[in-house]
Structure formats: C-alpha cells, structure tokens
Design a protein around this motif. Sequence first.
Motif: not given
Length: 90
Positions: A29-36, A60-63, A67-70
């Motif tokens: 996808p063209d966007r960062y992913l959420t925990p959901d 690995p995720g980042f803030r 907000h946490l994003r992947y």
Amino acid sequence: MRTQHVEDVLSAHAQPDTDPRTTLRGGLPDRYLTPDDIAEMFEVPKETVYQWRKKRIGPPGFRIGKHLRYDPADVRTYVTSRKNTDTEAA
C-alpha cells in the motif's frame, strides 16, 4: 497459513496492474500501516501487536508523535524473514 493471508492482504492494497508503481512497490500500500492493519493482516488481537513491539519480536514499527506506524516494506521484509526461518527449521 497465516503468512499466505498476510501476502493476500498486502496484495489486496495494490493498485491495478496498469500502474507501473505496483511493480516497484511489490503490491504494497501507498501508506504506512497502523496497529489495526497489522492485527488484521496477521489475524491476531491488537494487543498482540503491542506485545510484539514491546518484546521486539514482530515487524518493526516507529512512532509519529504518539501514533505507532509500520512501513509496508518493513512488514514485507519481516514476513520474508519469518518464512525463511521456518523453511530452514523444517
């Protein structure tokens, strides 16, 4: 089997084949992913995603602020490494 589901979810976010960016992104996808998003992809509760992060055993995720994003590319790399680890162990 869950790995195949993750591959299917990542592919479902892809643009039509006429979009040349699809080849470059590998269907991501063209966007960062959420925990959901991660919980849905791996068919686990969202709390499991947070536990993976705390234990440093999941993708690995980042803030971004609070907000946490992947990054989808990092998730793909994580899935590939898990597949390779499982293949080597078999």
